[in-house]
Design a protein around this motif. Structure first.
Motif: not given
Length: 180
Positions: A15, A23, A67, A77, A79
């Motif tokens: 990001y 976001f 991102a 998004h 992770e």
């Protein structure tokens, strides 16, 4: 430092501060946030979470957060991070509803898993998914995740824990998918 990942149609990159409005819009959409963490949060909480990506996660190099962009536009998004719930690394991904149904979720998940097995040298990767989130459960099943157990949440709901093992990927016949 979070690396940039590329799939056929997506770029997953760290990001930048200019992403804050997109976001917040992503996480304020209850069609998305109902499946994330503890569910929908206030706009102030989502802005604080965005800030922590820079002040904590990136600053301390805690784990990888991306991102997800298509043609330069933020569409999601992602992770991969350590999680006590799964006793290992968990993948997390969310896409804006406009990106649903086009296979981008599969690209994101596969990209993160490949990063976990390749760059992070993990032997397995996990995902936690609400039992009612049939779309994510189906997607993860298609890409080799298997249900390993359930977690009973404080509110009475059930979360499925799914796992994909690197050994299973290595044991797969490399010619099976290519027809070689």
């Amino acid at each position: 430092m979070t690396p940039t990942l590329r799939t056929a149609r997506l770029v997953l990159d760290p990001y930048v501060p200019e992403d804050e409005e997109d976001f917040v819009a992503l996480f304020q959409d209850t069609r998305v946030s109902r499946w994330m963490g503890d569910g929908p949060a206030t706009e102030a909480q989502d802005r604080a979470m965005f800030g922590r990506i820079f002040t904590k996660v990136y600053a301390q190099d805690l784990f990888d957060v991306w991102a997800v962009r298509r043609d330069g536009v933020l569409v999601g998004h992602a992770e991969i991070k350590p999680s006590d719930v799964v006793d290992g690394h968990e993948i997390i991904y969310a896409l804006a509803p406009a990106a649903w149904g086009s296979g981008l979720g599969t690209e994101v998940a596969e990209g993160i898993v490949a990063h976990g097995f390749g760059t992070l040298v993990l032997t397995e990767v996990h995902a936690t998914v609400a039992a009612q989130n049939t779309a994510s459960l189906a997607l993860l099943g298609r890409i080799g995740f298997e249900h390993v157990r359930d977690v009973q949440e404080a509110d009475g709901s059930v979360t499925h824990v799914l796992t994909r093992c690197a050994a299973a990927d290595a044991d797969a016949d490399p010619g099976a998918s290519t027809g070689v």
